[in-house]
Design an enzyme around this catalytic site. Structure first.
Site, short mmCIF file in Angstrom:
data_model
loop_
_atom_site.label_atom_id
_atom_site.label_comp_id
_atom_site.label_asym_id
_atom_site.label_seq_id
_atom_site.Cartn_x
_atom_site.Cartn_y
_atom_site.Cartn_z
N GLU A 111 0.85 -1.20 0.00
CA GLU A 111 0.00 0.00 0.00
C GLU A 111 0.88 1.24 0.00
O GLU A 111 2.10 1.15 0.23
CB GLU A 111 -0.93 -0.01 1.22
N HIS A 235 -9.20 9.56 2.67
CA HIS A 235 -8.74 8.47 1.78
C HIS A 235 -8.91 8.95 0.35
O HIS A 235 -9.95 9.52 0.01
CB HIS A 235 -9.57 7.21 2.04
N ARG A 282 -1.00 8.79 1.75
CA ARG A 282 -2.39 9.14 1.49
C ARG A 282 -2.69 10.63 1.39
O ARG A 282 -3.51 11.06 0.59
CB ARG A 282 -3.21 8.61 2.65
N HIS A 343 -11.59 9.46 6.27
CA HIS A 343 -11.36 8.02 6.45
C HIS A 343 -10.91 7.65 7.86
O HIS A 343 -11.29 6.61 8.38
CB HIS A 343 -10.31 7.58 5.43
N ARG A 378 -1.58 9.01 9.11
CA ARG A 378 -1.40 7.58 9.37
C ARG A 378 -0.94 6.83 8.12
O ARG A 378 -1.50 6.99 7.04
CB ARG A 378 -2.72 6.96 9.84
P1 FAD Z 1 -14.12 0.49 15.93
O1 FAD Z 1 -13.84 -0.78 15.24
O2 FAD Z 1 -14.63 1.61 15.12
O3 FAD Z 1 -15.17 0.14 17.08
C1 FAD Z 1 -15.75 1.14 17.85
C2 FAD Z 1 -16.67 0.48 18.84
O4 FAD Z 1 -17.09 1.43 19.81
C3 FAD Z 1 -17.93 -0.10 18.23
O5 FAD Z 1 -18.22 -1.32 18.84
C4 FAD Z 1 -18.98 0.94 18.61
O6 FAD Z 1 -20.28 0.39 18.71
C5 FAD Z 1 -18.48 1.36 19.96
N1 FAD Z 1 -18.97 2.67 20.40
C6 FAD Z 1 -18.75 3.88 19.84
N2 FAD Z 1 -19.39 4.84 20.54
C7 FAD Z 1 -20.02 4.20 21.55
C8 FAD Z 1 -20.86 4.62 22.60
N3 FAD Z 1 -21.21 5.93 22.77
N4 FAD Z 1 -21.36 3.70 23.45
C9 FAD Z 1 -21.06 2.39 23.31
N5 FAD Z 1 -20.25 1.93 22.33
C10 FAD Z 1 -19.75 2.83 21.47
N6 FAD Z 1 -7.17 0.13 9.11
C11 FAD Z 1 -6.18 -0.74 8.84
O7 FAD Z 1 -5.23 -0.85 9.60
N7 FAD Z 1 -6.26 -1.50 7.72
C12 FAD Z 1 -7.29 -1.43 6.83
O8 FAD Z 1 -7.31 -2.14 5.84
C13 FAD Z 1 -8.32 -0.49 7.09
N8 FAD Z 1 -9.36 -0.35 6.23
C14 FAD Z 1 -10.39 0.49 6.56
C15 FAD Z 1 -11.49 0.59 5.72
C16 FAD Z 1 -12.58 1.39 6.06
C17 FAD Z 1 -13.77 1.48 5.15
C18 FAD Z 1 -12.53 2.13 7.26
C19 FAD Z 1 -13.67 3.02 7.66
C20 FAD Z 1 -11.42 2.06 8.10
C21 FAD Z 1 -10.35 1.25 7.75
N9 FAD Z 1 -9.23 1.14 8.59
C22 FAD Z 1 -8.23 0.26 8.28
C23 FAD Z 1 -9.21 1.80 9.89
C24 FAD Z 1 -9.58 0.77 10.96
O9 FAD Z 1 -10.60 -0.06 10.48
C25 FAD Z 1 -10.06 1.44 12.23
O10 FAD Z 1 -9.20 2.47 12.60
C26 FAD Z 1 -10.12 0.43 13.37
O11 FAD Z 1 -10.90 -0.68 12.99
C27 FAD Z 1 -10.69 1.07 14.62
O12 FAD Z 1 -10.92 0.06 15.56
P2 FAD Z 1 -11.42 0.47 17.01
O13 FAD Z 1 -11.49 -0.80 17.78
O14 FAD Z 1 -10.61 1.58 17.54
O15 FAD Z 1 -12.89 1.06 16.77
C1 SIN Z 2 -7.45 0.58 2.53
O1 SIN Z 2 -7.65 -0.63 2.37
O2 SIN Z 2 -7.16 1.37 1.63
C2 SIN Z 2 -7.55 1.11 3.89
C3 SIN Z 2 -6.31 0.79 4.60
C4 SIN Z 2 -6.22 1.62 5.83
O3 SIN Z 2 -7.07 2.47 6.09
O4 SIN Z 2 -5.24 1.43 6.55
#
Ligand code: FAD
Ligand code: SIN
Length: 525
Positions: A111, A235, A282, A343, A378
């Site tokens: 990437e 993104h 990015r 993103h 990032r």
């Molecule tokens: P999340 O997975 O967002 O979980 C948040 C949790 O908190 C959820 O369960 C939600 O319900 C809960 N929550 C929020 N507010 C409240 C509240 N008030 N009360 C109770 N619960 C609450 N990163 C990579 O490293 N590689 C990738 O390939 C990648 N691809 C991506 C593609 C997309 C489309 C997106 C949007 C992001 C991508 N990212 C990627 C970024 C990555 O997915 C996220 O940064 C990461 O998953 C965040 O994980 P987290 O556990 O911090 O939060």
């Molecule tokens: C992507 O697959 O382009 C997202 C990867 C990331 O957000 O780290």
């Protein structure tokens, strides 16, 4: 009052990693807004970065992360995360994540910003496989209670003790049961915020509906510092489609050879902006796409991988291929229309290497934090990695300090005696839409002081209206989210106005140069 040992807000990669690491030793409650799979984790496409190739080194991954982050990263955090990455991948393999393989070794894709192939993945839907494996492990553990449908409103601190202490000690959360409409106090010896990012503060975002910065706003209101909130990542390649607004086209498409082209002239323009062309970090690619769109008055640019063997394209991107076919686009034969969209939230609650926040008893991990890993931008696929490393680090620290973590005192129940049911829901919808629109137009990819001031002025007016509404009406998830979105917008704009330079994701026409020293924007409540 419901008492457990540990309260975790969030069932994504960070929250579930922490829960699993704690559960052999204590009873853990995991709360989620809506469904357990509602966070960004399940939506991740590209994969997880880790040094696993013989030709790659930790030093390479560290350097790539620092370069993408424009030097604002904290080097000790970068080293900590990068060096723990292979262990995190091993844990996921043990939990059953079916990463793609190349004969016996894991297949590594590439990437933007990465000098080597180092992204492990499950086709183009890595997040879904990771979320499923973590959930399966958590569900099987008798010490983990998973409670979806709980919208946390605020942290419980010393102010909420029956015998008011005024201390900043955090004891848990007040959460709205989304079904019954009742608010419960969930308390424990320690609380971990793993509530994800604030992407929905922008009109166009790849993030799910619930990414409203709840944890960041709750921590700020309770007294935590937040850092680098101006560093919002856009993104470069979100699908442009009038019906499907937030479908990501993974960066791995460019990693495997996809090219960005002007949709009218067909000119491949990325080499005009950066020697790394489509594989530049990015922020560089998103700004180039934005520039092409604005300069030529376009609706979108083209991402084209149709010059590669169709079997290779379908084999690497089966989910994206299928999804696009349902929209009438065959990516093996034609280019994909794409636009930049918000993103990732690089800033957040300030934490140390143990996941500790400023408040005793409160930890945080994942996208709601600013750990020092990402700096001003990032690096792709470093985010899930951060969730695993800091989810585990917070759990380890809690267990190490267990004897000093006293059980919670009696807590006052939520007081709803002075509020009534709303008769003006329109206020919520109006404000939601307005915030997201002016943030997109005034606080987007290219900023100016004047536009930031316009946004700040609107936030000030809306804060009065929203706080008044919050003080009079019963809470709903929409109202909780609106209040938090507005708080996050305020923190983003204040931070952006504070930074008098262009660095990484913060690009302003009024201060186009980089200052000699990289300094975090730390806001103190
Ligand atoms: P999340 O997975 O967002 O979980 C948040 C949790 O908190 C959820 O369960 C939600 O319900 C809960 N929550 C929020 N507010 C409240 C509240 N008030 N009360 C109770 N619960 C609450 N990163 C990579 O490293 N590689 C990738 O390939 C990648 N691809 C991506 C593609 C997309 C489309 C997106 C949007 C992001 C991508 N990212 C990627 C970024 C990555 O997915 C996220 O940064 C990461 O998953 C965040 O994980 P987290 O556990 O911090 O939060
Ligand atoms: C992507 O697959 O382009 C997202 C990867 C990331 O957000 O780290």
């Amino acid at each position: 009052m419901n008492e457990y040992d540990i309260i975790i807000v969030g069932s994504g990669a960070a929250g579930l990693t922490a829960a699993i690491a704690l559960a052999d030793h204590c009873k853990v409650l995991v709360l989620a807004k809506g469904e357990l799979t509602g966070g960004s984790t399940a939506w991740a496409q590209g994969g997880i970065a880790a040094v696993l190739d013989a030709g790659d080194t930790f030093e390479n991954h560290i350097e790539d992360t620092m370069i993408a982050g424009a030097g604002l990263n904290r080097r000790e955090t970068v080293e900590f995360v990068v060096e723990n990455a292979p262990h995190a991948i091993l844990r996921l393999v043990e939990m059953g994540v079916p990463f793609n393989k190349d004969s016996d070794a894991l297949h590594l894709t590439r990437e933007g910003g990465h000098s080597h192939r180092r992204i492990v993945h499950v086709d183009d839907a890595t997040g879904w496989a990771v979320q499923a494996a973590l959930l399966k492990t958590a569900e099987a553990h008798p010490n983990i209670i998973l409670l979806p449908g709980q919208a946390c409103i605020d942290l419980i601190t010393g102010r909420h003790e029956q015998r008011y202490s005024g201390s900043g000690r955090v004891w848990g959360v007040y959460a709205l049961d989304e079904k019954s409409g009742k608010v419960h106090a969930h308390v424990g010896r320690a609380t971990i915020l793993a509530s994800g990012g604030a992407g929905r503060v922008y009109q166009f975002s790849t993030a799910p509906r619930g990414a409203t910065g709840d944890g960041i706003a709750m921590a700020w209101r309770a007294g935590c510092r937040v850092s680098n909130m101006e560093m919002m990542q856009f993104h470069p390649t979100c699908l442009y489609n009038l019906d499907v607004k937030n479908f990501l086209i993974t960066e791995a498409v460019r990693g495997e050879g996809g090219l960005l082209k002007h949709p009218v002239t067909g000119h491949r323009y990325m080499p005009d902006y950066d020697a790394r062309a489509e594989l530049a970090p990015r922020d560089v690619v998103a700004r180039a796409n934005d520039d092409q769109i604005k300069r030529s008055g376009l609706d979108f640019v083209h991402l084209d991988i149709s010059h590669l063997d169709p079997d290779f394209v379908v084999g690497h991107f089966p989910n994206i291929y299928e999804k696009l076919l349902t929209l009438g686009i065959d990516m093996t034969k034609q280019p994909i229309p794409v636009v930049p969209a918000q993103h990732y939230t690089c800033g957040g609650i300030l934490i140390d290497l143990d996941g500790r926040t400023d408040l005793p008893g409160l930890y945080a991990a994942g996208e709601c934090t600013e750990s020092g890993l990402h700096g001003a931008n990032r690096l792709a696929s470093n985010s899930l990695l951060e969730c695993f490393v800091f989810g585990e680090a917070a759990a380890k620290h809690i267990l190490k300090c267990w004897d000093q973590l006293e059980p919670p005192p009696a807590i006052r129940p939520w007081d709803a005696s002075r509020v009534t049911d709303s008769d003006e829901e329109v206020v919520i919808k109006q404000n939601w839409t307005e915030i997201r629109r002016f943030m997109w137009n005034y606080v987007g990819i290219v900023r100016t002081t004047k536009r930031l001031e316009r946004a700040q002025h609107r936030i000030q007016m809306m804060t009065h209206e929203v706080e008044d509404y919050y003080g009079h009406f019963r809470v709903t998830t929409d109202l909780i989210e609106l209040r938090n979105l507005l708080q996050c917008a305020e923190l983003i704009v204040r931070s952006a106005l504070h930074r008098k330079e262009s660095r990484g994701l913060h690009y302003t026409l009024d201060y186009p140069d980089l200052l000699p020293k990289a300094v975090d924007t730390v806001l103190v409540p």
